[in-house]
Enzyme design. Structure first.
Site, mmCIF file in Angstrom:
data_model
loop_
_atom_site.group_PDB
_atom_site.id
_atom_site.type_symbol
_atom_site.label_atom_id
_atom_site.label_comp_id
_atom_site.label_asym_id
_atom_site.label_seq_id
_atom_site.Cartn_x
_atom_site.Cartn_y
_atom_site.Cartn_z
ATOM 1 N N SER A 170 2.934 82.679 34.372
ATOM 2 C CA SER A 170 2.403 83.229 35.582
ATOM 3 C C SER A 170 0.923 83.751 35.063
ATOM 4 C CB SER A 170 3.223 84.028 36.338
ATOM 5 O OG SER A 170 2.599 84.082 37.633
ATOM 6 N N ASN A 171 0.284 84.111 36.312
ATOM 7 C CA ASN A 171 -1.126 84.610 36.449
ATOM 8 C C ASN A 171 -1.046 85.927 36.998
ATOM 9 O OD1 ASN A 171 -2.289 82.005 35.903
ATOM 10 N ND2 ASN A 171 -1.268 81.814 37.876
#
Lengths: 234, 234
Positions: free
Chosen positions: B41-42
């Protein structure tokens, strides 16, 4: 066991099962950086670990909650330390002098070998990158391998062969108890409010039916405290 | 510009800049599965995108907010659709008939090539795995390349050469405006409540000083609406 638990509850706060006992609990996921904007993580709301911390504090324990990135309020009476990576979590866990250690966090087994200082850029030439992973330290195993280890309780979140994997983990990591959790069932997994587990030791197997994580946490803390007083209390 | 904005605010709801305009906004991170328990994810709280959705709705727009996994309440008057992966987000975005498309989500550039059906197990023999990544579809570029595209607004979160990267992105993806954001400054990055940005078009460069994401969102929506009425309104 249920009867004893109900009597226990009805008797109220006069019977504090963990008075003066230092309990350290890890909860939530860890985040392993890829670069400044990307990371690898695990599904984990932290709800089970936070519920355990709350229940242990209610039983008079001196609770340290080591939490990965989660959006949950700190339970009353609990000392919380926020961490990000598995290495942070281990370093923080090793700094506690616990009588009981409950490893409830969904710790990343792997981290990225070469973390980039700047955001990786997409370019037409280079194509998609490959991420080389390296194994993270095993927090529970490291804690349990200390010269004077606390009583160690692990969690096994699995999608198949749940109890077999859990029992193997119990022995391999030298844990006192392991809480086996079938996360392929979405009603009781990751972000749900309910859970149902089986707790295994070298000697017994106790089933805890599906119920709220708060209720389950109270029963698990009772079970853990009973095991502690029987086998570990000096 | 600031003076016009203040007058605008003081005049109150009689001047709705986006009456009847359909605005689609993406917000938050995406999650790309590795196996049933792990994902890439970010960093992205979704706060900026949610603030933009709120501000656009306040200006009378018909707002669709396509949100990755975030812990934020839906702003009043906004239609929210929750998604997980970049592909989900693109499919949902393509299904909207937007006049203005604001791509504020921190979309994962890459996903894992071979997603495992069951949790990857650590075993003594196999060693740490390598994750082969493949490129995700580019949501903004795909939206902007439609035969009758909406006015497209992008965000560029960078840790260095911020405006140069942003300008390149503006041209390459054929955007109307790009909001450049230096995320190496922790006071205005990811999870903070403040932000400071520079908005670039082919013709101009407008600086928005550090302020709360709510205040900034109102100014950005004003800027975007002005650009829309000048260049895009049929």
């Amino acid at each position: 066991q249920l009867k004893a638990f109900i009597i226990e509850q009805l008797q109220g706060p006069s019977t504090q099962l963990l008075d003066g006992v230092h309990v350290t609990i890890t909860a939530g996921p860890t985040r392993e950086p890829i670069d400044p904007v990307r990371y690898i993580s695990n599904h984990s709301s932290g709800k089970m670990g936070f519920a355990l911390a709350h229940a242990a504090a209610q039983q008079g324990a001196n609770v340290t909650l080591i939490a990965g990135p989660v959006d949950l309020a700190t339970p009353p009476g609990v000392q919380r330390i926020d961490v990000e990576s598995a290495q942070d979590m281990l370093d923080t866990a090793l700094a506690q002098a616990a009588d009981i250690f409950i490893g409830c966090a969904a710790v990343a087994d792997y981290r990225v070998a070469d973390v980039a200082d700047h955001k990786m850029k997409k370019t037409a030439n280079t194509g998609a990158p490959t991420l080389k992973l390296i194994e993270n330290p095993d927090i529970l195993k490291t804690i349990a391998a200390q010269t004077k280890p606390p009583m160690c309780v692990g969690f096994a979140a699995e999608t198949r062969d749940v109890e077999a994997y859990a029992l193997d983990k119990l022995k391999r990591k030298k844990l006192a108890l392991i809480v086996a959790n079938d996360v392929s069932n979405t009603a009781i997994g990751f972000n749900s409010d309910d859970n149902a587990v089986v707790v295994l030791s070298e000697d017994d197997r106790v089933v805890f039916e599906q119920q709220s994580k708060q209720m389950l946490a109270q029963q698990l803390i009772h079970h853990i405290a009973t095991h502690y007083h029987k086998h570990f209390r000096k």
